[in-house]
Design an enzyme around this catalytic site. Sequence first.
Site, PDB file in Angstrom:
ATOM      1  CE1 TYR A  90      47.073   2.100  -0.142  1.00 19.76           C
ATOM      2  CE2 TYR A  90      45.480   3.056   1.374  1.00 19.76           C
ATOM      3  CZ  TYR A  90      46.321   3.182   0.284  1.00 19.76           C
ATOM      4  OH  TYR A  90      46.405   4.391  -0.380  1.00 19.76           O
ATOM      5  CG  ASN A 130      38.748   9.174  -0.567  1.00 22.26           C
ATOM      6  OD1 ASN A 130      39.010   9.301   0.622  1.00 22.26           O
ATOM      7  ND2 ASN A 130      38.258   8.060  -1.072  1.00 22.26           N
ATOM      8  CG  ASN A 149      33.679   1.257  -9.536  1.00 22.82           C
ATOM      9  OD1 ASN A 149      34.557   0.985 -10.333  1.00 22.82           O
ATOM     10  ND2 ASN A 149      33.347   0.455  -8.533  1.00 22.82           N
ATOM     11  CG  ASP A 191      23.107   3.549   5.005  1.00 19.03           C
ATOM     12  OD1 ASP A 191      24.251   3.981   4.739  1.00 19.03           O
ATOM     13  OD2 ASP A 191      22.578   3.721   6.120  1.00 19.03           O
ATOM     14  N   GLY A 192      24.891   4.043   1.773  1.00 19.90           N
ATOM     15  CA  GLY A 192      25.376   5.248   1.093  1.00 19.90           C
ATOM     16  C   GLY A 192      25.510   6.449   2.004  1.00 19.90           C
TER      17      GLY A 192
HETATM   18  P1  NAD Z   1      47.609   3.931  -8.779  1.00 25.43           P
HETATM   19  O1  NAD Z   1      47.275   2.518  -8.491  1.00 25.43           O
HETATM   20  O2  NAD Z   1      47.043   4.575  -9.975  1.00 25.43           O
HETATM   21  O3  NAD Z   1      49.190   4.141  -8.832  1.00 25.43           O
HETATM   22  C1  NAD Z   1      50.091   3.351  -8.115  1.00 25.43           C
HETATM   23  C2  NAD Z   1      51.271   3.040  -9.046  1.00 25.43           C
HETATM   24  O4  NAD Z   1      52.259   2.287  -8.327  1.00 25.43           O
HETATM   25  C3  NAD Z   1      50.859   2.183 -10.239  1.00 25.43           C
HETATM   26  O5  NAD Z   1      51.388   2.725 -11.416  1.00 25.43           O
HETATM   27  C4  NAD Z   1      51.461   0.813  -9.934  1.00 25.43           C
HETATM   28  O6  NAD Z   1      51.761   0.087 -11.108  1.00 25.43           O
HETATM   29  C5  NAD Z   1      52.698   1.202  -9.144  1.00 25.43           C
HETATM   30  N1  NAD Z   1      53.184   0.152  -8.241  1.00 25.43           N
HETATM   31  C6  NAD Z   1      52.470  -0.577  -7.335  1.00 25.43           C
HETATM   32  N2  NAD Z   1      53.285  -1.426  -6.677  1.00 25.43           N
HETATM   33  C7  NAD Z   1      54.540  -1.221  -7.164  1.00 25.43           C
HETATM   34  C8  NAD Z   1      55.804  -1.793  -6.889  1.00 25.43           C
HETATM   35  N3  NAD Z   1      55.942  -2.771  -5.974  1.00 25.43           N
HETATM   36  N4  NAD Z   1      56.884  -1.348  -7.584  1.00 25.43           N
HETATM   37  C9  NAD Z   1      56.751  -0.384  -8.528  1.00 25.43           C
HETATM   38  N5  NAD Z   1      55.573   0.201  -8.833  1.00 25.43           N
HETATM   39  C10 NAD Z   1      54.482  -0.222  -8.157  1.00 25.43           C
HETATM   40  O7  NAD Z   1      47.198   4.746  -7.459  1.00 25.43           O
HETATM   41  P2  NAD Z   1      47.248   6.317  -7.168  1.00 25.43           P
HETATM   42  O8  NAD Z   1      45.875   6.745  -6.823  1.00 25.43           O
HETATM   43  O9  NAD Z   1      47.991   7.025  -8.238  1.00 25.43           O
HETATM   44  O10 NAD Z   1      48.081   6.340  -5.820  1.00 25.43           O
HETATM   45  C11 NAD Z   1      49.452   6.711  -5.794  1.00 25.43           C
HETATM   46  C12 NAD Z   1      49.932   6.760  -4.359  1.00 25.43           C
HETATM   47  O11 NAD Z   1      49.162   7.707  -3.601  1.00 25.43           O
HETATM   48  C13 NAD Z   1      49.805   5.418  -3.628  1.00 25.43           C
HETATM   49  O12 NAD Z   1      50.946   5.225  -2.831  1.00 25.43           O
HETATM   50  C14 NAD Z   1      48.586   5.601  -2.757  1.00 25.43           C
HETATM   51  O13 NAD Z   1      48.651   4.833  -1.569  1.00 25.43           O
HETATM   52  C15 NAD Z   1      48.633   7.105  -2.448  1.00 25.43           C
HETATM   53  N6  NAD Z   1      47.290   7.623  -2.149  1.00 25.43           N
HETATM   54  C16 NAD Z   1      46.390   7.839  -3.141  1.00 25.43           C
HETATM   55  C17 NAD Z   1      45.117   8.306  -2.826  1.00 25.43           C
HETATM   56  C18 NAD Z   1      44.089   8.607  -3.879  1.00 25.43           C
HETATM   57  O14 NAD Z   1      42.964   8.988  -3.527  1.00 25.43           O
HETATM   58  N7  NAD Z   1      44.352   8.500  -5.158  1.00 25.43           N
HETATM   59  C19 NAD Z   1      44.769   8.541  -1.491  1.00 25.43           C
HETATM   60  C20 NAD Z   1      45.705   8.264  -0.504  1.00 25.43           C
HETATM   61  C21 NAD Z   1      46.975   7.828  -0.846  1.00 25.43           C
HETATM   62  N1  UDP Z   2      32.000   2.601  -2.941  1.00 27.91           N
HETATM   63  C1  UDP Z   2      30.709   2.418  -3.431  1.00 27.91           C
HETATM   64  N2  UDP Z   2      30.567   1.897  -4.666  1.00 27.91           N
HETATM   65  C2  UDP Z   2      31.618   1.551  -5.465  1.00 27.91           C
HETATM   66  C3  UDP Z   2      32.923   1.751  -4.970  1.00 27.91           C
HETATM   67  C4  UDP Z   2      33.066   2.272  -3.703  1.00 27.91           C
HETATM   68  O1  UDP Z   2      29.725   2.733  -2.748  1.00 27.91           O
HETATM   69  O2  UDP Z   2      31.370   1.088  -6.602  1.00 27.91           O
HETATM   70  C5  UDP Z   2      32.150   3.188  -1.604  1.00 27.91           C
HETATM   71  C6  UDP Z   2      33.121   2.463  -0.698  1.00 27.91           C
HETATM   72  O3  UDP Z   2      32.478   1.389  -0.034  1.00 27.91           O
HETATM   73  C7  UDP Z   2      33.536   3.591   0.231  1.00 27.91           C
HETATM   74  C8  UDP Z   2      33.527   4.820  -0.671  1.00 27.91           C
HETATM   75  O4  UDP Z   2      32.686   4.502  -1.777  1.00 27.91           O
HETATM   76  O5  UDP Z   2      32.560   3.753   1.235  1.00 27.91           O
HETATM   77  C9  UDP Z   2      34.903   5.212  -1.202  1.00 27.91           C
HETATM   78  O6  UDP Z   2      35.472   4.058  -1.776  1.00 27.91           O
HETATM   79  P1  UDP Z   2      36.857   4.045  -2.550  1.00 27.91           P
HETATM   80  O7  UDP Z   2      37.172   2.627  -2.858  1.00 27.91           O
HETATM   81  O8  UDP Z   2      36.833   5.001  -3.674  1.00 27.91           O
HETATM   82  O9  UDP Z   2      37.921   4.650  -1.504  1.00 27.91           O
HETATM   83  P2  UDP Z   2      38.200   4.392   0.048  1.00 27.91           P
HETATM   84  O10 UDP Z   2      37.195   3.442   0.617  1.00 27.91           O
HETATM   85  O11 UDP Z   2      39.574   3.827   0.075  1.00 27.91           O
HETATM   86  O12 UDP Z   2      38.073   5.724   0.640  1.00 27.91           O
END
Ligand code: NAD
Ligand code: UDP
Length: 335
Positions: free
Chosen positions: A148, A177, A193, A209-210
């Site tokens: 990723y 996030n 979650n 440990d959160g």
């Molecule tokens: P999500 O998983 O809900 O949405 C991603 C979408 O992309 C899904 O609908 C999935 O079906 C589609 N998808 C995945 N692979 C594909 C492919 N090969 N071809 C066509 N469609 C495909 O996730 P999200 O939270 O909505 O994230 C959207 C974008 O924002 C992602 O690129 C993610 O990396 C970025 N992003 C999100 C967060 C967040 O906190 N939500 C943070 C950082 C970056």
């Molecule tokens: N996390 C957790 N419990 C869960 C899911 C996630 O404690 O059930 C923690 C995870 O280990 C991370 C933080 O929450 O430290 C955020 O996790 P998330 O998967 O939402 O996003 P990212 O790690 O990609 O920021």
Amino acid sequence: METLAAIVAGGAGFIGSHLCRRLLDQGKRVIAVDNLSTGSLDNLSAIASSRNFDFIRYDITEPLDMDLKVHEIYNLACAASPLHYQAQPVRTLLTSVLGSYRLLELARHKRARILLASTSEVYGDPLVNPQKEGYWGNVNPAGIRSCYDEGKRSAESLFCDYARQYGTDTRIVRIFNTYGPHMASGDGRVIPNFITQALNGFPLTVNGDGSQTRSFMYIDDLIEGIARTMDADLTAIPINLGNPGEITINQLAHTIIRLTGSRSEIVYNPLPQDDPRRRCPDITRATSLLNAWTPCVTLEKGLNLTINYFKDLTLKHNHATHAINARSIPNHAGV
Ligand code: NAD
Ligand code: UDP
């Protein structure tokens, strides 16, 4: 005159579906493309009948051509939950790299502006806090998050190289996030979650440990930031979009228990490999370049809106199950 179209790759996902709605509200013609790997058509049900909206089931790693005038492309297609992106790491990396290449080629040929949804994960497990765009990060290239992190870093590189080599009009947002309605309950990310666990009276599963931190932004603030970035003159300049309110995962768990009125306990599981210890955006650049953009929704307000969404989802699910049961039981009252 033919209307120019905006393409939203990943349009059936959490962020993509909100973005489609926003673009339609602005009077744009919108085409969502999505392979539905983590997204759902349910997220599009409120806009599906709009005459300006179309959905194409499509994998962005395949070549994409459209017999349409396209003026904007948003590349949001990529699983964002560690649970999902680590389940198919090769697919994750290819989606970011090959998928970005396909969409950039489309943008180049259509002379369209194109935005990449990049991520705070490009900073890895950061050694500086908060993270500014000038920080190059601390990423383990061989770890389980690498598909990723490095995928998005390579995608950023492609977006900058297309701007330099072909003059493509690219935008890059580094999203921190983000949470809100349309996240899937089985998504695996911490907020869906914890909310589902709390609403069902199950223990909240804290990793480690959160004490690790995150900074959570409500979806409406992100969509505003994306819209402003697309409209600004910011070719190939990465912009952090996040809420600088940094909290520990323990604090988040306690807040969700309080807001849901749940009696759930907290259980502690091992911290996954390479889980970042701290994460907090420096949004100085966004605020100065995006017309004073700043997140407006407080964590409590955003969490309450999200909790209500998950409550409604459970109600709908229960109604549907009840209806199915009623249909399948002969002589049931009302059948
Ligand atoms: P999500 O998983 O809900 O949405 C991603 C979408 O992309 C899904 O609908 C999935 O079906 C589609 N998808 C995945 N692979 C594909 C492919 N090969 N071809 C066509 N469609 C495909 O996730 P999200 O939270 O909505 O994230 C959207 C974008 O924002 C992602 O690129 C993610 O990396 C970025 N992003 C999100 C967060 C967040 O906190 N939500 C943070 C950082 C970056
Ligand atoms: N996390 C957790 N419990 C869960 C899911 C996630 O404690 O059930 C923690 C995870 O280990 C991370 C933080 O929450 O430290 C955020 O996790 P998330 O998967 O939402 O996003 P990212 O790690 O990609 O920021």
